[in-house]
Design an enzyme around this catalytic site. Structure first.
Site, PDB file in Angstrom:
ATOM      1  N   LYS A  20     -40.587 -44.562 -36.703  1.00 43.74           N
ATOM      2  CA  LYS A  20     -40.699 -45.460 -37.854  1.00 43.74           C
ATOM      3  C   LYS A  20     -41.589 -44.856 -38.928  1.00 43.74           C
ATOM      4  CE  LYS A  20     -43.094 -49.819 -39.010  1.00 43.74           C
ATOM      5  NZ  LYS A  20     -44.368 -49.244 -39.487  1.00 43.74           N
ATOM      6  N   ASN A  21     -42.777 -44.403 -38.565  1.00 44.55           N
ATOM      7  CA  ASN A  21     -43.724 -43.906 -39.551  1.00 44.55           C
ATOM      8  C   ASN A  21     -43.218 -42.654 -40.252  1.00 44.55           C
ATOM      9  OD1 ASN A  21     -45.450 -46.000 -38.988  1.00 44.55           O
ATOM     10  ND2 ASN A  21     -46.805 -44.807 -37.669  1.00 44.55           N
ATOM     11  N   ASP A  35     -48.722 -54.268 -42.313  1.00 49.95           N
ATOM     12  CA  ASP A  35     -49.754 -54.711 -41.379  1.00 49.95           C
ATOM     13  C   ASP A  35     -51.087 -54.837 -42.115  1.00 49.95           C
ATOM     14  OD1 ASP A  35     -47.819 -54.493 -39.437  1.00 49.95           O
ATOM     15  OD2 ASP A  35     -48.384 -52.444 -38.936  1.00 49.95           O
TER      16      ASP A  35
END
EC number: 2.5.1.7
Length: 430
Positions: free
Chosen positions: A22-23, A117
């Site tokens: 994902k990152n 986040d």
């Protein structure tokens, strides 16, 4: 309102194929804006953050298409704007990569402040320091910032702290700057290396990625090309921990074990039996989890994104464990939720002190970010009774199919939805 129910199911056993990181994907998708031809990316996970990038791409003229094979094709040739909608930018943290990727082409970029986040301290000062060193000016507004540069020129950039995001953003901005840029005290994360490898495949000249000093020789243009994203080490680590918390045997496939070196070592220390080969890792829960100390820090140390699921695992270890968070000291929003389930955890400063061995009991809990959600799923697997987790949208930001993946190992997870009074009123007004 939506929630995930987790019911006790005994030991988890089986194999999980790990998707692309994902990152890394979030950096690569923005980095494709630098190209002057078509870009094909393999292994990009089908998660909500990627879908949001597709919406941003549509706004600025970056065409993003997912083929039936799963490949994503990006066409940056018709990008007509460098204004990233603040509302969309604030929905996920990696929006700042568009600043570095679009600055050289447009000379002026507008981006909303990063969201995603919320760990209170996700500063972007090192990003701004890099842009300014390359010759840009930065102007902060109420909900966005504007970066402007008539010309980017190579420079020596000394980061005050090790930061993966700012290292990647500096690389993006320097790739098409005039002259040489040297990055000192750079992050060495696999995602940094992956981004550099992708850009080099398009014709960039980046040297030293994976070390704390990176050299970039600016180029006037970049070709199109193809690249496969690295596997998601953070998803893999969480599944390995699920073997320990349930006393099962879980194998993660399509991984790079070197990227999980610190995780493997710490899980072994905690009593799991670990085996690995070139592209898979197997964790066996041997019954008794041992108390240990964990310090979350920058790569190659123990990943901050694995700190939260590791905390869930250590609630099952008899004795006192200490988890220290050195990257985001406020990243303990999962602790009050674990306490609701019966965990005995005290947070003092940047450390959580866990008195393990207390039985967990299912309850209503809330996920405040992706990894906190993973933590609560693991805790639910070990708890007595049913655990109900709200904040499902956060898990969907990081997992293609969190329910299906865990269920394939023998877990009992299910998604539920109930229309609230507020939902009913909104529907009546539509």
């Amino acid at each position: 309102m939506r929630w995930i129910e987790v019911e006790p199911a005994g030991p988890l056993n089986g194999c999980v194929h790990i998707p692309g990181s994902k990152n890394s994907s979030l950096a690569l998708l923005a980095a494709a804006s630098l190209a002057d031809g078509l870009v094909t990316l393999e292994g990009i996970p089908n998660i909500d953050d990627v879908k949001l990038i597709a919406q941003i791409g549509k706004d600025i003229g970056l065409m993003i298409t997912r083929r039936p094979s799963g490949e994503i094709v990006l066409d940056p040739r018709y990008i007509h704007s460098a204004i990233i909608d603040p509302g969309k930018a604030s929905a996920y943290r990696a929006s700042y990569y568009f600043a570095g990727a679009l600055l050289a082409k447009f000379g002026r970029v507008t981006v909303g402040f990063p969201g995603g986040d919320n760990f209170v301290s996700r500063p972007i000062d090192q990003h701004m320091k890099a842009f300014q060193a390359l010759g840009a000016t930065v102007e902060f507004r109420e909900d966005h910032y504007i970066i402007e540069a008539k010309m980017l020129r190579g420079a020596d950039i000394y980061f005050d702290t090790v930061t993966s995001g700012a290292t990647i953003n500096a690389i993006l901005a320097a790739v098409r700057a005039q002259g040489r840029t040297n990055l000192y005290h750079a992050a060495v994360d696999p995602e940094v290396v992956d981004t550099a490898a992708f850009l080099n495949g398009l014709g960039a000249r980046i040297y030293g990625a994976g070390t704390d000093r990176i050299r970039i020789e600016g180029v006037p243009y970049l070709d199109g090309g193809r690249h496969a994203v690295i596997p998601d080490r953070l998803v893999a680590g969480a599944f390995l921990m699920s073997a320990g918390i349930t006393g099962g045997t879980v194998t993660v496939k399509d991984v790079i074990p070197e990227h999980l070196g610190a995780c493997i070592a710490k899980l072994s220390e905690a009593g799991l039996e670990m085996e690995w080969d070139e592209n898979s890792i197997t964790a066996r829960g041997m019954g008794q989890i041992r108390a240990t100390r964990v310090r979350a820090t920058m790569y190659p140390g123990f990943a901050t994104d694995l700190q939260q699921p590791m905390t869930a695992l250590l609630t099952q270890a008899k004795g006192k464990s200490i988890v220290t968070e050195r990257v985001y000291p406020n990243r303990f929003n999962h602790v009050p939720q674990l306490r609701r389930m019966g965990a005995e955890i005290e947070v003092r400063g940047e450390s959580a002190f866990i008195q393990g061995g207390r039985p967990l009991v299912g309850d209503w809990v809330h996920a405040t970010d992706v990894r906190a959600g993973t933590c609560l799923v693991l805790a639910g697997l070990a708890a007595e009774g049913c655990t109900r987790i709200t904040g499902v949208e956060h898990l969907e930001r990081g997992y293609e199919d969190v329910i299906g993946s865990f269920d394939a190992l023998g877990a009992k997870l299910s998604l539920h939805e109930r229309e609230t009074e507020q939902d009913s009123r909104a529907a009546g007004m539509a």
